[in-house]
Write an enzyme that holds these catalytic residues in place. Sequence first.
Site, PDB file in Angstrom:
ATOM      1  N   ARG A 118      -9.851   5.976  11.376  1.00 40.36           N
ATOM      2  CA  ARG A 118      -8.410   5.741  11.388  1.00 40.36           C
ATOM      3  C   ARG A 118      -7.715   6.618  12.442  1.00 40.36           C
ATOM      4  O   ARG A 118      -7.235   6.122  13.446  1.00 40.36           O
ATOM      5  CB  ARG A 118      -7.805   5.989  10.010  1.00 40.36           C
ATOM      6  CG  ARG A 118      -8.312   5.029   8.925  1.00 40.36           C
ATOM      7  CD  ARG A 118      -7.835   3.600   9.127  1.00 40.36           C
ATOM      8  NE  ARG A 118      -8.269   2.702   8.091  1.00 40.36           N
ATOM      9  CZ  ARG A 118      -7.632   2.523   6.930  1.00 40.36           C
ATOM     10  NH1 ARG A 118      -6.533   3.209   6.667  1.00 40.36           N
ATOM     11  NH2 ARG A 118      -8.095   1.685   6.029  1.00 40.36           N
ATOM     12  N   CYS A 171      -4.826  10.165  -2.698  1.00 39.43           N
ATOM     13  CA  CYS A 171      -4.149   9.133  -1.905  1.00 39.43           C
ATOM     14  C   CYS A 171      -2.739   8.863  -2.420  1.00 39.43           C
ATOM     15  O   CYS A 171      -1.848   8.525  -1.643  1.00 39.43           O
ATOM     16  CB  CYS A 171      -4.955   7.838  -1.920  1.00 39.43           C
ATOM     17  SG  CYS A 171      -6.442   7.881  -0.910  1.00 39.43           S
ATOM     18  N   ASP A 195       0.806  -1.226   0.000  1.00 44.88           N
ATOM     19  CA  ASP A 195       0.000   0.000   0.000  1.00 44.88           C
ATOM     20  C   ASP A 195       0.837   1.273   0.000  1.00 44.88           C
ATOM     21  O   ASP A 195       0.297   2.370   0.161  1.00 44.88           O
ATOM     22  CB  ASP A 195      -0.936   0.016   1.210  1.00 44.88           C
ATOM     23  CG  ASP A 195      -2.140  -0.885   1.023  1.00 44.88           C
ATOM     24  OD1 ASP A 195      -2.414  -1.271  -0.129  1.00 44.88           O
ATOM     25  OD2 ASP A 195      -2.811  -1.203   2.021  1.00 44.88           O
ATOM     26  N   HIS A 199     -11.268   7.889   5.332  1.00 39.48           N
ATOM     27  CA  HIS A 199     -10.297   8.973   5.477  1.00 39.48           C
ATOM     28  C   HIS A 199     -10.966  10.280   5.066  1.00 39.48           C
ATOM     29  O   HIS A 199     -11.826  10.297   4.173  1.00 39.48           O
ATOM     30  CB  HIS A 199      -9.083   8.772   4.569  1.00 39.48           C
ATOM     31  CG  HIS A 199      -7.990   7.951   5.160  1.00 39.48           C
ATOM     32  ND1 HIS A 199      -7.068   7.272   4.377  1.00 39.48           N
ATOM     33  CD2 HIS A 199      -7.616   7.710   6.442  1.00 39.48           C
ATOM     34  CE1 HIS A 199      -6.200   6.634   5.155  1.00 39.48           C
ATOM     35  NE2 HIS A 199      -6.527   6.883   6.416  1.00 39.48           N
ATOM     36  N   ARG A 246       0.079  -1.806   7.591  1.00 39.81           N
ATOM     37  CA  ARG A 246       0.732  -0.633   7.015  1.00 39.81           C
ATOM     38  C   ARG A 246       1.724   0.034   7.970  1.00 39.81           C
ATOM     39  O   ARG A 246       2.365   1.035   7.603  1.00 39.81           O
ATOM     40  CB  ARG A 246      -0.321   0.393   6.581  1.00 39.81           C
ATOM     41  CG  ARG A 246      -1.301  -0.105   5.532  1.00 39.81           C
ATOM     42  CD  ARG A 246      -2.067   1.034   4.902  1.00 39.81           C
ATOM     43  NE  ARG A 246      -1.187   1.931   4.156  1.00 39.81           N
ATOM     44  CZ  ARG A 246      -1.609   3.063   3.570  1.00 39.81           C
ATOM     45  NH1 ARG A 246      -2.871   3.426   3.672  1.00 39.81           N
ATOM     46  NH2 ARG A 246      -0.753   3.830   2.908  1.00 39.81           N
TER      47      ARG A 246
END
Length: 307
Positions: A176, A299, A105, A205, A130
């Site tokens: 998150r 992103c 990612d 997000h 991550r």
Amino acid sequence: MRGGRGAWTIWARTATSVRAQRPCEERSLRTAARAVRAARAATPRHYVMCPPTHFRVTYSINPWMDPDKPVDLPLALAQWEDLRDRYRALGHTVAELRPRPDLPDMVYAANGATVVDGRVLGARFAHPERAAEAAVHMEWFRANGYRDVREPEHINEGEGDFAVTASWLLAGRGFRSSPLSHPEAQEFFGRPVIGLDLVNPRYYHLDTALSVLDGDEVMYYPGAFSPGSRAVLERLFPDALIATEEDASALGLNAVCDGRHVLLPQAAVGLFAPLRERGYEPIGMDLGELLKGGGSVKCCTLELRSA
């Protein structure tokens, strides 16, 4: 009958006058739109991106990720390169992180840090899959001459949940980033932080539900936010561009603006005309393969804001 003919004559003259006025009004609107477009100015930006050399979807940490849907890696690379090359063609600088095979990612580089006035607030990821990305980003910043670098105490996922406007640092929470990361960011950057509660898991997000266009101008999707946060957004940004559910669900708000050009997912067709009316130049990008990981233009793009 005579009165009827008189009424008809008056109506006909009025209708003719209205028709005569319409072209003038339309020309005035077109002239005004051109003036707004001329006033929009792109400024050179400095971005960090990471090629999707090792991109794959083998786990699911957001509703977009489905390990049963295969990724066409050559296509993902081609789409990413198109975005990178478009930035460079527009006059922007793009630095590249070296991807790691164990971190699929990393292509979503925006999650690795937030940079304001040359100061770097690192990321601390919510999911273990991550977590190791944070150190890779910190190593890159230190190796590239950044001295004011802070490793965070609390979970934040970089520009995934921090959006920088001229006046505020908008900060998402709910899925998150920890609410505790907000005062940490405010103390580090010395900018007022506005906390916003995300309530729809598809918009996990902030950068999937809101995009900063220029200065304090934003576009956002109200359905991603709590009632209180919607009220805050309405108060702070009364002239915001409001996205429909259809455009938001295409990740149309995962966009990047340089002051004039707005690079956004090409499927968010409903945003193109409103952006043009405000003087922006929308540029549709196809990042369909990277959408399988829950991200698009923004992103993939971390902005380096100098002092």
